[in-house]
Design an enzyme around this catalytic site. Sequence first.
Site, PDB file in Angstrom:
ATOM      1  N   ASP A   1      39.831  40.206  31.949  1.00 49.46           N
ATOM      2  CA  ASP A   1      40.374  39.180  32.817  1.00 49.46           C
ATOM      3  C   ASP A   1      41.160  38.193  31.942  1.00 49.46           C
ATOM      4  OD1 ASP A   1      40.794  37.739  35.128  1.00 49.46           O
ATOM      5  OD2 ASP A   1      38.906  36.647  34.989  1.00 49.46           O
TER       6      ASP A   1
ATOM      7  N   ASP B   1      34.287  37.761  34.488  1.00 50.55           N
ATOM      8  CA  ASP B   1      33.266  36.754  34.803  1.00 50.55           C
ATOM      9  C   ASP B   1      33.110  36.494  36.290  1.00 50.55           C
ATOM     10  OD1 ASP B   1      35.621  35.432  35.317  1.00 50.55           O
ATOM     11  OD2 ASP B   1      35.442  34.022  33.647  1.00 50.55           O
TER      12      ASP B   1
ATOM     13  N   ASP C   1      34.931  41.166  39.494  1.00 51.50           N
ATOM     14  CA  ASP C   1      34.900  42.034  38.313  1.00 51.50           C
ATOM     15  C   ASP C   1      33.699  42.981  38.311  1.00 51.50           C
ATOM     16  OD1 ASP C   1      37.181  40.797  37.103  1.00 51.50           O
ATOM     17  OD2 ASP C   1      35.907  39.121  36.517  1.00 51.50           O
TER      18      ASP C   1
END
Length: 886
Positions: free
Chosen positions: A328, A625, A629
């Site tokens: 990410d 996080d 995800d």
Amino acid sequence: MEHYQEKTEKLKSKYRAQSFENGLSSEEAKKRLVEDGPNKIESKKTPKWKIFLRQFDNMITYILIAAMAMTLLVGDQTDTLVIGLVVVINAFIGYFQESNAADALAQIQQMLAVEATVYRDNTRSDIPASDLVKGDVVFLEAGDSVPADLRIVQAANLRIQESSLTGETDAVTKSEDDIAETKVPLADQSNMAFTSTSVTNGSGLGVVVATAAETEIGQISTAVAEAKPKETPMMKEIGNLGKGTSIGILIVAVILFILGLFLQIYSLPVLALAVVTMVVGSIPEGLPATTSVILALGVSDMAKNKKTIVKTLPAVETLGAVDVIATDKTGTLTKNEMTMTDIITKNEHYTVTGTGYTPTGDLQLAGKNTAPNVMIKQFLTAGFAANDTELDQDEDGVYQINGEPTDGAFLTAYYKVMGTNKEPDYESLDMLPFDSEYRYIARLVRDQATGEKLLYVKGSPDKIFEMVANNEQDFDQKYWLQRVEELAGSGKRVVAVGVTNVAENVEEVTHELLAQGVDFLGLAGIIDPPRPEVIATLKQLNNAHVQVKMITGDSPVTASAIGQQLGLAEQIHAITGPQWDELDEKQRQQAAEKNQVFARTTPQNKLEIVEALEQTEKVTAMIGDGVNDAPALKTADIGVSMGVKGTDVARDAADMILTDDNFTTMGTAIKEGRRIYDNIKKSILFLLPTSFAEGLIVFFSILFDMPLPLTPSQLLWINMVSAVTIQFAFIFEPAESGIMNRKPRAHGQSMVTKHDVIQMIYVSIIIAVTGLFGHAVLLDQGASQAAASTLMVNIIIGGKIFYLFNIRTANFALSKDILANKKAFLVIGIMLLLQIILTYVPFMQELFSTTGVSATAFILSLLSGVVVFIVVELDKLVRKIILKAE
């Protein structure tokens, strides 16, 4: 899941003739609840007993259980007990390793709202969120958690924080307007509200279009549930090695048993026990325990010193095999703290130093610090006033915002330049809050120094430019739009700022008042800054031949600019989620390899990207996080979550947690993973030849009609005790030089090379022949069978001790490397103490059929291992000479 626009069309006819506030009738709601079920996400846990039982499902355990049955049949209860203990110990090691895995689905369930405010029977009331059904009209206001997926039908300055789903930093403004496009990324669905997101501002009404598993977060939970944990590359290698070794040993055992029957070497019970003894000696039953001990200690070391928590033992080694890291952007590669870096006025281009919300930095012009002039002061005051956010320090002195990150960037910039103790001296009279419909925020104030009424405004450049053009006839919109594009092209969010004097009788801010025109103060370039330490880590990973892929909900322009600054690759290639959706399976594999940036992605896209990378035989780590995800984290070879800012769902779906939220820890973790793999390989190459030597001893004894020199319990002592003592030394072996400059090991690469096999063969023969020779000499000298067996055990242990120094390094053992692992000497001391206990303690003598011997005989038996040491070192010398000659 049905597309949200299709659901909207179905709803329109249902509500065309009535007010939304009427809602469903109670009868209709009950009927739909029966049809669709409650608005809950169910999670299923694997019973603990099933987890325990499946620990016995492996080849080595099957063989040991069969051996246990054979020893029981022939009445050897001691050996049966010892073999059984080994089986149970290995099972418990695996059980505790697996049962520690957390349940991400339970965490998702906890995120769902408990209550919802709905309209039913023309009455607004609170009901359990689990009772919501499709078609219910839900009322939302600031502070609420969205209880289901909703199509917004009324909105009053409604803003919702969706970062856990989309990865976007800012709260999203919602409206009831239709969206013309047929396929819209999750982050751009401005007329939808999604389960588990939070309302930050305003209020609104939404019609439920999906509940339970049909919601976006429900689909994530389904993907998490369906993502099956995979064997790590190393565990596959060890499994194949153990299976191949076991099958080979069984084939030899069957041949030997048939040969023994044909030649009538022993009676049937003695022959059966002899074959079982050979199998027990040859099978590397210490392999699971050894691997688990080395991994467990590596995990413990990483938790203490490397700021990394590894939840499953094999995951720590998988790090060493990683080819690709998919990560990410927000909060991982960047700070997730919007920072103003540029101020462009009509005459100058200023820069502001410092990152994050801590108000430490300077105003610079042409690279030199400068004092703020009148224009800069007015620009910063306007940004401070046209603002609906607060900047405060927490108990630890860390600056945090309560509101929008972009607004927080203006507050921080003001304090950096003007000082933290000096706020603008004005009286606030009225404010027009930001709304996506008009895309600006404005505040009316009275300047306390001059008494003037000023109207400050900041927002989207195109909107502010229209206001400026109405006031300044010569304002060059084309020029300033080019400046906006330049800032945007470097990955920055651009905000324009203006001001105008208003008449004394003006009391409120209106759009009409702003449309009359404002004076242009300048542009602000704002960025979520890359973490400076990440750049160095990416360089280290590039040297280690580990690619990094950025997966984000941000725009491709912004994400590519950030990727360029970070140094993801020399040339950045980007693809968006909608573009990805158009690709077939083969094209996705090619796109996954080619592109470094994946923008405007959905949670499903993240999962598909990870799967595509793995289909190209890449060992993939996924870092994230957010809730969005979780499926990708669970599907990846190793999922990595942030410990501080990561959601509970992400942490529980991951295999590893970075406790300091620092991407740079990945470089350290990968190095540690490679070191652990090297040491596990060394331990296996150490374990197998010594196990084979024990089998050879029994094999030769049967073949030459000699008394069995070792019992099954003695062989298990050699294998298990030395496995968790002598091999314990390998956990302390330091990393080899240049470990982060080599490529990850190839997918499917065997842990054992051809030379390793040759070395295992000759080491096995040397130890076996040395042991048989010593055993025969002692019997010829009149020693008892127990004494001869005891010394043979010590001869094998001596061979292990000396071979340990051979296998620790590819260089010569008698070099500076011998002192690189001082704890190896402590481990050897413990092993020697255990041998003394085995040899001289009465209880151990009875359990393992040993007896006391003279101190001289004890020492000489251990020193016989020097033969192995000399031969292996000569092999190293010969190989070095051959390599130089080539």
